[in-house]
Design a protein around this motif. Structure first.
Motif, short mmCIF file in Angstrom:
data_model
loop_
_atom_site.label_atom_id
_atom_site.label_comp_id
_atom_site.label_asym_id
_atom_site.label_seq_id
_atom_site.Cartn_x
_atom_site.Cartn_y
_atom_site.Cartn_z
N PRO A 170 -5.75 -36.82 8.14
CA PRO A 170 -5.64 -38.17 8.70
C PRO A 170 -4.16 -38.50 8.91
CG PRO A 170 -6.10 -38.29 6.34
CD PRO A 170 -6.08 -36.83 6.71
N ILE A 171 -3.81 -38.85 10.12
CA ILE A 171 -2.42 -39.17 10.44
C ILE A 171 -2.40 -40.44 11.29
CG2 ILE A 171 -0.34 -38.40 11.66
CD1 ILE A 171 -1.12 -35.54 10.88
N ASP A 172 -1.65 -41.42 10.82
CA ASP A 172 -1.50 -42.68 11.55
C ASP A 172 -0.30 -42.60 12.46
OD1 ASP A 172 -3.64 -43.53 10.05
OD2 ASP A 172 -2.47 -44.83 8.73
N LEU A 173 -0.50 -42.94 13.72
CA LEU A 173 0.57 -42.93 14.71
C LEU A 173 0.77 -44.35 15.22
CD1 LEU A 173 -0.70 -39.82 16.70
CD2 LEU A 173 1.19 -39.85 15.07
N TYR A 174 2.00 -44.82 15.15
CA TYR A 174 2.35 -46.15 15.64
C TYR A 174 3.19 -46.00 16.90
CZ TYR A 174 1.08 -47.78 10.97
OH TYR A 174 0.40 -48.07 9.81
N VAL A 175 2.84 -46.77 17.93
CA VAL A 175 3.62 -46.75 19.17
C VAL A 175 3.94 -48.20 19.51
CG1 VAL A 175 3.73 -45.91 21.53
CG2 VAL A 175 2.23 -44.78 19.91
N SER A 176 5.23 -48.50 19.56
CA SER A 176 5.61 -49.90 19.83
C SER A 176 5.52 -50.19 21.33
CB SER A 176 7.02 -50.18 19.32
OG SER A 176 8.00 -49.73 20.22
#
Length: 187
Positions: A170-176
């Motif tokens: 499980p990997i959380d990716l944040y993109v602003s």
């Protein structure tokens, strides 16, 4: 009778297509079809909306990595091409929409991902504000491109031996949204 069935079918398809093009803020909970894929939309306390492809099955499957030491943190041993991730997201969203999205602490798109040991994204669950201007069509395009061979997460060599037999991570990716806007405007 055949004409009536044909008209009803076309009417249902048009309604579904219209929903997929509406901003998340205007969509109610439920299952919505987009380009042959069905997405489940769930509104949480009127603040967040969680959207996932109904074909996602790994949420019900326990993550295992038989060779990974208990104290190891995979997130510390990976590289995400943030520039490519941002570009993929920005390309799916019209410039006019990006200019209206919030910039600052709440100005991001969260992609909760399941990634295989080779770095390929297997599944994505989108989390965004319930008043978001993004559409399901845009999110479906982001999902499709991120699952393609174009995007992969790179795991460091020293951890590859330990993760090779894992089912997923499980990997959380944040993109602003601010970074997406810069990428779209070419800055």
């Amino acid at each position: 009778m055949k004409n009536l069935i044909s008209i009803l079918t076309i009417f249902i398809l048009l309604i579904t297509a219209c929903k997929a093009q509406q901003p998340i803020a205007k969509i109610s909970e439920g299952k919505i079809k987009v380009s042959g894929e069905t997405f489940n939309v769930k509104k949480d306390n009127n603040k967040l909306t969680v959207i996932r492809n109904v074909t996602n099955k790994l949420s019900d499957v326990e993550q295992y990595a038989p060779h990974l030491p208990q104290e190891a943190r995979v997130n510390y041993h990976m590289t995400v091409d943030k520039k490519l991730l941002t570009k993929i997201c920005a390309d799916a969203i019209p410039l006019s929409t990006l200019r209206k999205l919030p910039i600052g602490a709440n100005g991001f798109l969260l992609l909760i991902s399941k990634v295989n040991p080779l770095g390929a994204i297997l599944e994505i669950k989108f989390v965004l504000e319930s008043n978001s201007l993004l559409t399901l069509n845009e999110l479906q395009e982001i999902e499709e491109k991120l699952k393609s061979a174009q995007f992969k997460i790179k795991f460091d060599k020293e951890i590859q031996h330990y993760i090779k037999d894992a089912n997923y991570f499980p990997i959380d990716l944040y993109v602003s949204y601010a970074d997406m806007l810069k990428a779209k405007e070419g800055n």
